[in-house]
Design an enzyme around this catalytic site. Structure first.
Site, mmCIF file in Angstrom:
data_model
loop_
_atom_site.group_PDB
_atom_site.id
_atom_site.type_symbol
_atom_site.label_atom_id
_atom_site.label_comp_id
_atom_site.label_asym_id
_atom_site.label_seq_id
_atom_site.Cartn_x
_atom_site.Cartn_y
_atom_site.Cartn_z
ATOM 1 N N LYS A 13 0.833 -1.199 0.000
ATOM 2 C CA LYS A 13 0.000 0.000 0.000
ATOM 3 C C LYS A 13 0.876 1.260 0.000
ATOM 4 O O LYS A 13 2.093 1.174 0.223
ATOM 5 C CB LYS A 13 -0.933 -0.061 1.218
ATOM 6 C CG LYS A 13 -1.897 -1.266 1.182
ATOM 7 C CD LYS A 13 -2.809 -1.308 2.407
ATOM 8 C CE LYS A 13 -3.802 -2.455 2.326
ATOM 9 N NZ LYS A 13 -4.755 -2.439 3.463
ATOM 10 N N TYR A 53 -12.332 -3.105 -3.536
ATOM 11 C CA TYR A 53 -12.900 -3.134 -2.188
ATOM 12 C C TYR A 53 -14.435 -3.097 -2.209
ATOM 13 O O TYR A 53 -15.056 -2.638 -1.240
ATOM 14 C CB TYR A 53 -12.354 -1.975 -1.362
ATOM 15 C CG TYR A 53 -10.935 -2.196 -0.844
ATOM 16 C CD1 TYR A 53 -10.608 -3.308 -0.063
ATOM 17 C CD2 TYR A 53 -9.925 -1.269 -1.107
ATOM 18 C CE1 TYR A 53 -9.321 -3.503 0.422
ATOM 19 C CE2 TYR A 53 -8.629 -1.452 -0.618
ATOM 20 C CZ TYR A 53 -8.335 -2.571 0.152
ATOM 21 O OH TYR A 53 -7.059 -2.755 0.642
ATOM 22 N N PHE A 61 -15.636 3.206 7.130
ATOM 23 C CA PHE A 61 -14.274 3.625 6.783
ATOM 24 C C PHE A 61 -14.003 3.571 5.276
ATOM 25 O O PHE A 61 -12.880 3.874 4.852
ATOM 26 C CB PHE A 61 -13.243 2.789 7.543
ATOM 27 C CG PHE A 61 -13.335 1.296 7.296
ATOM 28 C CD1 PHE A 61 -12.756 0.712 6.178
ATOM 29 C CD2 PHE A 61 -14.019 0.481 8.193
ATOM 30 C CE1 PHE A 61 -12.841 -0.659 5.959
ATOM 31 C CE2 PHE A 61 -14.115 -0.896 7.975
ATOM 32 C CZ PHE A 61 -13.528 -1.464 6.848
ATOM 33 N N THR A 95 -5.790 -7.997 10.304
ATOM 34 C CA THR A 95 -6.118 -6.702 9.685
ATOM 35 C C THR A 95 -5.616 -5.549 10.560
ATOM 36 O O THR A 95 -5.047 -4.582 10.058
ATOM 37 C CB THR A 95 -7.649 -6.593 9.495
ATOM 38 O OG1 THR A 95 -8.058 -7.675 8.658
ATOM 39 C CG2 THR A 95 -8.039 -5.268 8.857
ATOM 40 N N ARG A 106 2.518 -7.210 9.244
ATOM 41 C CA ARG A 106 1.839 -6.125 9.964
ATOM 42 C C ARG A 106 2.292 -6.067 11.427
ATOM 43 O O ARG A 106 2.360 -4.999 12.030
ATOM 44 C CB ARG A 106 0.324 -6.289 9.861
ATOM 45 C CG ARG A 106 -0.212 -5.946 8.455
ATOM 46 C CD ARG A 106 -1.637 -6.420 8.288
ATOM 47 N NE ARG A 106 -2.261 -6.001 7.037
ATOM 48 C CZ ARG A 106 -3.392 -6.533 6.573
ATOM 49 N NH1 ARG A 106 -4.019 -7.479 7.255
ATOM 50 N NH2 ARG A 106 -3.904 -6.116 5.424
ATOM 51 N N ASN A 116 -2.004 -0.086 7.339
ATOM 52 C CA ASN A 116 -1.491 -1.442 7.601
ATOM 53 C C ASN A 116 -0.655 -2.027 6.458
ATOM 54 O O ASN A 116 -0.488 -3.236 6.347
ATOM 55 C CB ASN A 116 -2.622 -2.379 8.043
ATOM 56 C CG ASN A 116 -3.694 -2.563 6.990
ATOM 57 O OD1 ASN A 116 -3.618 -1.983 5.905
ATOM 58 N ND2 ASN A 116 -4.691 -3.378 7.288
ATOM 59 N N HIS A 119 -1.736 -5.518 1.404
ATOM 60 C CA HIS A 119 -2.989 -6.227 1.138
ATOM 61 C C HIS A 119 -2.677 -7.662 0.734
ATOM 62 O O HIS A 119 -1.693 -7.908 0.040
ATOM 63 C CB HIS A 119 -3.761 -5.559 -0.010
ATOM 64 C CG HIS A 119 -4.882 -6.423 -0.527
ATOM 65 N ND1 HIS A 119 -6.122 -6.455 0.080
ATOM 66 C CD2 HIS A 119 -4.928 -7.332 -1.537
ATOM 67 C CE1 HIS A 119 -6.891 -7.337 -0.561
ATOM 68 N NE2 HIS A 119 -6.195 -7.881 -1.540
ATOM 69 N N GLU A 130 -9.289 -10.501 -7.890
ATOM 70 C CA GLU A 130 -8.349 -9.384 -7.744
ATOM 71 C C GLU A 130 -7.243 -9.427 -8.794
ATOM 72 O O GLU A 130 -6.863 -8.399 -9.356
ATOM 73 C CB GLU A 130 -7.755 -9.393 -6.327
ATOM 74 C CG GLU A 130 -8.795 -9.029 -5.261
ATOM 75 C CD GLU A 130 -8.379 -9.333 -3.834
ATOM 76 O OE1 GLU A 130 -9.211 -9.135 -2.928
ATOM 77 O OE2 GLU A 130 -7.239 -9.785 -3.596
#
Ligand SMILES: Nc1ncnc2c1ncn2[C@@H]1O[C@H](COP(=O)(O)OP(=O)(O)O)[C@@H](O)[C@H]1O
Ligand SMILES: [Mg+2]
Length: 152
Positions: A13, A53, A61, A95, A106, A116, A119, A130
Site C-alpha cells: 500500500k 474493495y 471507513f 487486519t 503487519r 497497515n 494487502h 483481484e
C-alpha cells in the site's frame, strides 16, 4: 499439479511504499519459496479501488480507505505456490496490526489499522477476482523456478 499453482494477489500500500518497506515485503514472500509471477508499480484509480474493495462499500471507513489507497503509488504483485492464499494471509498478520503477532508483516512494520501497509487476498475466489482486476493476462509470467524441486 494445480495445487502448486495457487495464486494470491499481494499489494504494498502507499504507506509501505513511502516508508521504504517494499524490499522487506518482497523478501518475505521470495524467501518463503513462493514464485513471483507478476509485479508492477502503479497509481491505482478510484474506480479500480472501488471494484477491489466492493465488499466493503457500506462500511463507515470506506471513503477513508479509498483515499488512503489512492494517496500514492502501490506495488501490485501475484505470488504463486502451494497454499499461497492462506499462507499469504498468515504472513501478513491480522487486519489490525495491534492484533498481529511479531514475525508477521503487519506485526513487525506498522501500528494502525488505517495504515497497515499491505494487502493480501482472503480466499482463492477473491484472489482470482483481484488478479484479473489488477493484471492483464500477458502481464503474468509462466516460467519454471529452479528452486521448484527443492521446495516440493
Ligand atoms: N476499522 C477500520 N478503520 C480504518 N481502516 C480499516 C478498518 N478496517 C479495515 N480497514 C482498512 O480496510 C482494509 C480492508 O479491510 P479488510 O478486508 O477487512 O481487511 P484485510 O486487508 O485484512 O483483508 C484493511 O486492510 C484496512 O486498510
Ligand atoms: Mg480483505
Amino acid at each position: 499439479m494445480a495445487e502448486l499453482k495457487e495464486r494470491t494477489f499481494i499489494a504494498i500500500k502507499p504507506d509501505g511504499v513511502q516508508r521504504g518497506i517494499i524490499g522487506e515485503i518482497i523478501k518475505r514472500f521470495e524467501t518463503k519459496g513462493f514464485k513471483l509471477v507478476g509485479m508492477k508499480m502503479l497509481q491505482a484509480s478510484e474506480n479500480l479501488l472501488m471494484d477491489h474493495y466492493a465488499d466493503l462499500k457500506d462500511r463507515p471507513f470506506f471513503p477513508t480507505l479509498i483515499n488512503y489507497m489512492s494517496s500514492g503509488p502501490v506495488v501490485a504483485m501475484v505470488w504463486e505456490g502451494k497454499g499461497a492464499v492462506k499462507t499469504g494471509r498468515v504472513m501478513l498478520g491480522e487486519t489490525n496490526p495491534a492484533d498481529s503477532k511479531p514475525g508477521t508483516i503487519r506485526g513487525d512494520f506498522c501500528i494502525d489499522v488505517g495504515k497497515n501497509i499491505v494487502h493480501g487476498s482472503d480466499s482463492v475466489e477473491s484472489a482470482n477476482k483481484e488478479i484479473s482486476l489488477w493484471f492483464k493476462p500477458d502481464e503474468l509470467m509462466t516460467y519454471t523456478s529452479c528452486a521448484f524441486s527443492w521446495l516440493y
